[in-house]
Design a protein around this motif. Structure first.
Motif: not given
Length: 404
Positions: A261-262, A42-43, A258-259, A31, A24, A27-28, A39, A265
């Motif tokens: 949240a990922g 989705a969560f 976002a991190i 991106s 995760i 990926a952050a 992210a 998830s």
């Protein structure tokens, strides 16, 4: 290797999920999407489904979640919110921070949650109707807007009674579900099991690292079945923006990054099994204490409840002495909470006094939280029970929990 038993183990689950969690973060980095984006969305979708709610809005903390839910309900100066006296201060802080005044009611001495009878007594006898028919408090004439039950220690409050009483008096219900991710309540009104987060106007969750679903830092969320509430909270969390640089109102910087949240998830996929493990450990604790003959009051779980045991809380006569002896034996414990809110210096101005909430005050001197985490081994649990038993005079168990 240390033979100590921690109160909470935050290391083992992260080691077990290390590859998924590190992915995760990578990926952050690749991106550059750190705030908002796929992210977070989705969560939010995943957690809404998990909580049986239509909407979820990720925010910066559980306190943000409560405060933003109150703001979305247009609660502010001149208003009052009724909540339980036995909870962490974030519940009442969020009320005060909107400009409203918190009013406390006592708890059920078995479940430790808001007592519906005491709630109704407060609304019927401490409040009245003004000329416009609005429920107001008799002392300061504040408009009563909401009831906030706290699903403490991972067990839901008696929501059917609380919601019925709130409806009778024209109030909304906002759940403080910060300790109750996945907890369930059998609702006779709905003729089925309902999860924390789907019973009221909105619900607040905390993802503080030690929660059943914990981030690797601060995080929170609001769940709701009201689309307008969700839209409003999305604006509040982002400086009041309906879109970039267009501010419909003043808001806060209270976004879920976002991190986090990922990471949430990833962990959400394991939450059901972790909660099942907690329930199993609670039953083993209950059975072991019943067999030990130790004078311990174990958690009470009504037949309408499926608790998720964020904490495993017992009652004993000499709580402080027991905690010291367990510490000397290398066993971590906690007290949730040693000083009731109405006796806190921060709320001296509210005018409460000792004796106002006898159930809460009695609990505060007797409760002790024992080690509870999904990866806890049977050998560790047995050692905790043996240490408790050896530290206190053995008699019959005062209360045995009902496991549904």
């Amino acid at each position: 290797m240390s033979t100590n038993i921690p109160f909470l183990d935050l290391v083992t689950p992260h080691k077990q999920l290390e590859q998924e969690l590190v992915a995760i973060f990578k990926a952050a980095l690749n991106s550059g999407a750190f705030i908002g984006g796929p992210a977070v969305e989705a969560f939010e979708k995943q957690f809404a489904e998990f909580s049986q709610a239509d909407h979820c809005v990720g925010v910066g903390s559980g306190t943000d979640a409560l405060r933003f839910a109150f703001m979305a309900a247009h609660i502010g100066p001149g208003d009052a919110i009724v909540t339980a006296a036995h909870t962490f201060i974030a519940t009442s802080e969020a009320i005060s921070q909107t400009g409203a005044r918190p009013y406390f009611v006592d708890v059920d001495s078995k479940t430790y949650n808001m007592d519906p009878i005491k709630l109704r007594d407060f609304l019927a006898n401490k409040c009245s109707r003004n000329s416009a028919g609005q429920l107001i408090t008799k002392d300061f004439g504040l408009k009563v807007k909401a009831v906030v039950p706290v699903h403490l220690y991972g067990q839901m409050a008696d929501m059917d009674q609380i919601v019925a009483t709130a409806d009778e008096f024209g109030l909304i219900v906002i759940e403080d579900a910060c300790q109750a991710h996945g907890a369930e309540y059998f609702s006779k009104r709905k003729n089925g099991w309902v999860r924390a987060g789907a019973s009221g106007y909105a619900a607040a969750f905390s993802f503080y690292p030690g929660k059943n679903l914990g981030a690797c830092g601060e995080a929170g969320a609001v769940t709701t079945c009201n689309e307008e509430v969700a839209k409003t909270i999305k604006m509040i969390r982002d400086h009041g923006q309906a879109k970039k640089y267009y501010h419909d109102t003043e808001g806060y910087n209270g976004r879920l990054d976002a991190i986090q949240a990922g990471l949430l998830s990833v962990k959400l996929k394991y939450l059901e099994s972790w909660n099942t493990s907690r329930r199993g450990l609670a039953k083993k604790y209950n059975d072991a204490f019943a067999e030990s003959g130790a004078k311990v009051v174990t958690p009470f779980e009504p037949e309408w409840s499926r608790a998720v045991y964020h904490l495993y809380v017992i009652q004993v006569e000499d709580r402080d002495g027991l905690q010291k002896r367990l510490s000397a034996a290398g066993i971590g414990t906690g007290i949730h909470y040693p000083i009731p809110l109405h006796q806190q210096r921060a709320y001296a101005s509210l005018g409460y006094k000792t004796g106002d909430f006898p159930a809460v005050e009695a609990l505060a001197s007797r409760i002790l939280s024992l080690p509870m985490f999904p990866q806890m081994a049977d050998e560790q649990l047995e050692r905790v029970v043996d240490a408790v038993r050896s530290a206190i005079a053995p008699t019959s168990v005062a209360v045995a929990a009902t496991i549904s």
